[in-house]
Design a protein around this motif. Structure first.
Motif, PDB file in Angstrom:
ATOM      1  N   GLY A  30      16.989  -8.413  -8.762  1.00 54.25           N
ATOM      2  CA  GLY A  30      17.692  -8.126  -7.521  1.00 54.25           C
ATOM      3  C   GLY A  30      17.049  -7.112  -6.607  1.00 54.25           C
ATOM      4  N   VAL A  31      15.845  -6.642  -6.928  1.00 56.05           N
ATOM      5  CA  VAL A  31      15.190  -5.647  -6.075  1.00 56.05           C
ATOM      6  C   VAL A  31      14.924  -6.236  -4.694  1.00 56.05           C
ATOM      7  CG1 VAL A  31      12.999  -4.428  -5.721  1.00 56.05           C
ATOM      8  CG2 VAL A  31      14.204  -4.237  -7.900  1.00 56.05           C
ATOM      9  N   GLU A  32      15.268  -5.467  -3.666  1.00 58.08           N
ATOM     10  CA  GLU A  32      15.118  -5.903  -2.276  1.00 58.08           C
ATOM     11  C   GLU A  32      14.046  -5.122  -1.527  1.00 58.08           C
ATOM     12  OE1 GLU A  32      19.673  -7.094  -1.222  1.00 58.08           O
ATOM     13  OE2 GLU A  32      19.306  -5.009  -1.804  1.00 58.08           O
ATOM     14  N   VAL A  33      13.716  -3.932  -2.027  1.00 58.86           N
ATOM     15  CA  VAL A  33      12.683  -3.093  -1.412  1.00 58.86           C
ATOM     16  C   VAL A  33      11.752  -2.623  -2.515  1.00 58.86           C
ATOM     17  CG1 VAL A  33      12.188  -1.041  -0.036  1.00 58.86           C
ATOM     18  CG2 VAL A  33      14.319  -2.308   0.339  1.00 58.86           C
ATOM     19  N   LEU A  34      10.455  -2.922  -2.363  1.00 55.95           N
ATOM     20  CA  LEU A  34       9.455  -2.490  -3.336  1.00 55.95           C
ATOM     21  C   LEU A  34       8.756  -1.250  -2.793  1.00 55.95           C
ATOM     22  CD1 LEU A  34       7.915  -3.064  -5.993  1.00 55.95           C
ATOM     23  CD2 LEU A  34       6.260  -4.352  -4.613  1.00 55.95           C
ATOM     24  N   LEU A  35       8.869  -0.143  -3.523  1.00 51.99           N
ATOM     25  CA  LEU A  35       8.215   1.113  -3.168  1.00 51.99           C
ATOM     26  C   LEU A  35       6.921   1.213  -3.956  1.00 51.99           C
ATOM     27  CD1 LEU A  35      11.420   3.335  -3.427  1.00 51.99           C
ATOM     28  CD2 LEU A  35      10.450   2.336  -1.345  1.00 51.99           C
ATOM     29  N   ASN A  36       5.800   1.401  -3.252  1.00 48.91           N
ATOM     30  CA  ASN A  36       4.487   1.309  -3.886  1.00 48.91           C
ATOM     31  C   ASN A  36       3.605   2.488  -3.477  1.00 48.91           C
ATOM     32  OD1 ASN A  36       1.530  -0.642  -3.525  1.00 48.91           O
ATOM     33  ND2 ASN A  36       2.437  -0.103  -5.472  1.00 48.91           N
ATOM     34  N   PRO A  37       3.723   3.637  -4.169  1.00 46.04           N
ATOM     35  CA  PRO A  37       2.797   4.739  -3.899  1.00 46.04           C
ATOM     36  C   PRO A  37       1.392   4.366  -4.372  1.00 46.04           C
ATOM     37  CG  PRO A  37       4.202   5.256  -5.778  1.00 46.04           C
ATOM     38  CD  PRO A  37       4.716   3.977  -5.205  1.00 46.04           C
ATOM     39  N   VAL A  38       0.394   4.686  -3.552  1.00 54.25           N
ATOM     40  CA  VAL A  38      -0.966   4.190  -3.762  1.00 54.25           C
ATOM     41  C   VAL A  38      -1.961   5.345  -3.717  1.00 54.25           C
ATOM     42  CG1 VAL A  38      -2.758   2.671  -2.807  1.00 54.25           C
ATOM     43  CG2 VAL A  38      -0.354   1.996  -2.666  1.00 54.25           C
ATOM     44  N   LEU A  39      -3.021   5.236  -4.516  1.00 49.66           N
ATOM     45  CA  LEU A  39      -4.203   6.079  -4.350  1.00 49.66           C
ATOM     46  C   LEU A  39      -5.407   5.149  -4.374  1.00 49.66           C
ATOM     47  CD1 LEU A  39      -5.161   9.380  -6.255  1.00 49.66           C
ATOM     48  CD2 LEU A  39      -6.804   7.789  -5.267  1.00 49.66           C
ATOM     49  N   THR A  40      -5.833   4.731  -3.196  1.00 49.13           N
ATOM     50  CA  THR A  40      -7.003   3.869  -3.080  1.00 49.13           C
ATOM     51  C   THR A  40      -7.972   4.503  -2.100  1.00 49.13           C
ATOM     52  OG1 THR A  40      -5.765   1.852  -3.586  1.00 49.13           O
ATOM     53  CG2 THR A  40      -7.854   1.589  -2.437  1.00 49.13           C
ATOM     54  N   GLY A  41      -9.106   4.944  -2.627  1.00 48.79           N
ATOM     55  CA  GLY A  41     -10.140   5.535  -1.789  1.00 48.79           C
ATOM     56  C   GLY A  41     -11.388   4.687  -1.771  1.00 48.79           C
ATOM     57  N   THR A  42     -11.235   3.411  -2.098  1.00 45.68           N
ATOM     58  CA  THR A  42     -12.377   2.520  -2.270  1.00 45.68           C
ATOM     59  C   THR A  42     -12.341   1.377  -1.259  1.00 45.68           C
ATOM     60  OG1 THR A  42     -11.047   1.555  -4.059  1.00 45.68           O
ATOM     61  CG2 THR A  42     -12.823   3.029  -4.698  1.00 45.68           C
ATOM     62  N   THR A  43     -13.340   0.506  -1.340  1.00 45.15           N
ATOM     63  CA  THR A  43     -13.523  -0.532  -0.327  1.00 45.15           C
ATOM     64  C   THR A  43     -12.548  -1.693  -0.459  1.00 45.15           C
ATOM     65  OG1 THR A  43     -15.214  -1.551  -1.745  1.00 45.15           O
ATOM     66  CG2 THR A  43     -15.971  -0.020  -0.043  1.00 45.15           C
ATOM     67  N   ASP A  44     -11.668  -1.654  -1.438  1.00 45.81           N
ATOM     68  CA  ASP A  44     -10.736  -2.768  -1.626  1.00 45.81           C
ATOM     69  C   ASP A  44      -9.368  -2.517  -0.987  1.00 45.81           C
ATOM     70  OD1 ASP A  44     -10.141  -0.742  -3.391  1.00 45.81           O
ATOM     71  OD2 ASP A  44      -9.818  -2.029  -5.126  1.00 45.81           O
ATOM     72  N   ARG A  45      -9.266  -1.503  -0.132  1.00 42.92           N
ATOM     73  CA  ARG A  45      -7.966  -1.238   0.493  1.00 42.92           C
ATOM     74  C   ARG A  45      -7.520  -2.400   1.377  1.00 42.92           C
ATOM     75  NH1 ARG A  45      -3.060  -0.063  -0.188  1.00 42.92           N
ATOM     76  NH2 ARG A  45      -1.958   0.704   1.636  1.00 42.92           N
ATOM     77  N   ASP A  46      -8.454  -3.040   2.078  1.00 43.03           N
ATOM     78  CA  ASP A  46      -8.073  -4.179   2.913  1.00 43.03           C
ATOM     79  C   ASP A  46      -7.504  -5.318   2.072  1.00 43.03           C
ATOM     80  OD1 ASP A  46      -8.684  -2.984   5.305  1.00 43.03           O
ATOM     81  OD2 ASP A  46     -10.706  -3.798   5.423  1.00 43.03           O
ATOM     82  N   ALA A  47      -8.048  -5.503   0.874  1.00 42.40           N
ATOM     83  CA  ALA A  47      -7.485  -6.520  -0.023  1.00 42.40           C
ATOM     84  C   ALA A  47      -6.054  -6.161  -0.399  1.00 42.40           C
ATOM     85  CB  ALA A  47      -8.350  -6.659  -1.273  1.00 42.40           C
ATOM     86  N   GLU A  48      -5.798  -4.873  -0.604  1.00 39.59           N
ATOM     87  CA  GLU A  48      -4.442  -4.448  -0.947  1.00 39.59           C
ATOM     88  C   GLU A  48      -3.465  -4.680   0.203  1.00 39.59           C
ATOM     89  OE1 GLU A  48      -5.021  -1.027  -4.338  1.00 39.59           O
ATOM     90  OE2 GLU A  48      -4.937  -0.388  -2.247  1.00 39.59           O
ATOM     91  N   LEU A  49      -3.940  -4.527   1.426  1.00 39.11           N
ATOM     92  CA  LEU A  49      -3.073  -4.809   2.568  1.00 39.11           C
ATOM     93  C   LEU A  49      -2.674  -6.283   2.584  1.00 39.11           C
ATOM     94  CD1 LEU A  49      -4.863  -2.732   5.357  1.00 39.11           C
ATOM     95  CD2 LEU A  49      -2.815  -2.107   4.066  1.00 39.11           C
ATOM     96  N   ALA A  50      -3.629  -7.151   2.248  1.00 37.63           N
ATOM     97  CA  ALA A  50      -3.314  -8.582   2.160  1.00 37.63           C
ATOM     98  C   ALA A  50      -2.326  -8.847   1.033  1.00 37.63           C
ATOM     99  CB  ALA A  50      -4.599  -9.385   1.954  1.00 37.63           C
ATOM    100  N   ILE A  51      -2.501  -8.158  -0.094  1.00 31.07           N
ATOM    101  CA  ILE A  51      -1.585  -8.328  -1.223  1.00 31.07           C
ATOM    102  C   ILE A  51      -0.184  -7.862  -0.851  1.00 31.07           C
ATOM    103  CG2 ILE A  51      -1.063  -7.486  -3.551  1.00 31.07           C
ATOM    104  CD1 ILE A  51      -4.104  -7.471  -4.059  1.00 31.07           C
TER     105      ILE A  51
END
Length: 370
Positions: free
Chosen positions: A160-181
């Motif tokens: 039943g979760v309606e809002v996913l809270l996702n704290p992130v530490l990404t300092g690498t070149t795959d941040r754009d991939a994470e935005l797509a995810i």
């Protein structure tokens, strides 16, 4: 409507000294500027940075400071995560806490998928985090790399979760991939995604908030940012009933599925190919891993037979009764017009030059970078 105001804080994180006072100061500023904020989320490992040598006991003075801050501002607070040492097994976990407006810690969540092999030595959590904000809705927590594994979000949204809270530490070149995810996750599971990254030792920024239609409501750049966003939980409920834009009802389709996935049964043998992959380790200079010529059919000679496979006829065995496909209707615009049709060319002046590329037109001097 069921409105609720969530703010993300994207801030500079120092790896060698405490960031706790800076976090509380930014919380004070945020609440002074945007007093209507109801929940605040910081980035992964924001309090002490990415080094596990600063791991603290499960109960510590830092958590008490955050509890006092939440109580002061009457706000839900997720102060990123910290490396905490479990008093029972002595192992270090990447753990986030959820603090309610009364200053009580109501949930603890340890990251299920540490970023191995780079986060070697960090233990993986095994319990999901789901909590309710009274009269608002149901929230779930995942930390950074967890979101790369849709099974984690599947478990949360199935509860039943309606809002996913996702704290992130990404300092690498795959941040754009994470935005797509993040966008794909919002659409696949018909939920809001609030992903907050840090700066400096805490990441490259690009925090984002995505709604259940995969629309990006906000995306930070590479500087400090406080972004309160009012979301509407009724949008989630409506979309889960009627589909995104009246189309895909993915949660109900999954519920009513005809297939169970044997890959999740570790004894099924379905994951035989995965076992042929090399060890989970950091690549070294000049590595030749993955450059061999073996293909899956050579590694696993017998391909698994899937239910329904036998119902598919090869093209050569199609019944002879199937006739030749008829030609398109000549008058429907999909073929040449009848020979007696009258065609008149439009005057040249009435036919503007067609665009070759956005901002670049033929036979003109007008152009742009596109």
């Amino acid at each position: 409507m069921t409105p609720f105001a969530i703010a993300g804080v994207q801030m500079y994180v120092n790896a060698l000294q405490s960031n706790v006072d800076g976090m509380i100061q930014r919380l004070d500023i945020l609440m002074a500027r945007f007093p209507w904020t109801q929940m605040v989320l910081f980035s992964e490992l924001a309090p002490y940075g990415p080094l596990d040598r600063f791991a603290l006991p499960q109960d510590n003075e830092t958590l008490e400071k955050f509890q006092q801050a939440a109580r002061k501002h009457r706000v839900w607070l997720i102060p990123g995560s910290m490396f905490l040492k479990n008093s029972e097994d002595g192992r270090v976990y990447n753990t986030a806490v959820v603090i309610n407006p009364e200053g009580e810690i109501i949930r603890r969540y340890s990251k299920m998928f540490p970023f191995r092999p780079y986060e070697a030595g960090i233990a993986a959590g095994t319990e999901f985090c789901v909590f309710d904000v009274p009269e608002v809705g149901r929230f779930g927590l995942s930390i950074c790399y967890d979101i790369w594994f849709p099974e984690t979000t599947r478990q949360l949204t199935s509860q039943g979760v309606e809002v996913l809270l996702n704290p992130v530490l990404t300092g690498t070149t795959d941040r754009d991939a994470e935005l797509a995810i993040a966008r794909a996750t919002a659409a696949q599971f018909q939920c809001y995604v609030v992903a907050v990254n840090g700066l400096g030792a805490g990441g490259v920024g690009k925090s984002c908030v995505v709604d259940p239609t995969s629309m990006v409501l906000h995306q930070s750049a590479g500087q400090e940012d406080m972004f309160p966003i009012e979301i509407d939980l009724s949008m989630v409920r409506r979309q889960r009933e009627t589909g995104m834009k009246g189309l895909g009802q993915v949660l109900k389709s999954f519920r009513d599925r005809s297939t169970d996935f044997s890959v999740y049964d570790r004894n099924s043998g379905t994951d035989a190919y995965l076992k042929t992959l090399g060890p989970l380790e950091i690549p070294h200079q000049g590595t030749r891993a993955g450059l061999h010529v073996d293909v899956p059919s050579q590694l696993i000679p017998e391909a698994p037979t899937f239910k329904g496979q036998e119902a598919t006829l090869p093209f050569s065995s199609a019944p002879e009764s199937i006739g030749t496909e008829p030609m398109p209707n000549a008058s429907a615009g999909t073929a040449n017009p009848p020979s007696d049709a009258q065609t008149t060319a439009a005057p040249a002046a009435a036919m503007p030059n067609l665009p070759v590329k956005p901002g670049i037109f033929t036979d003109t001097a007008d152009s742009s970078s596109g």
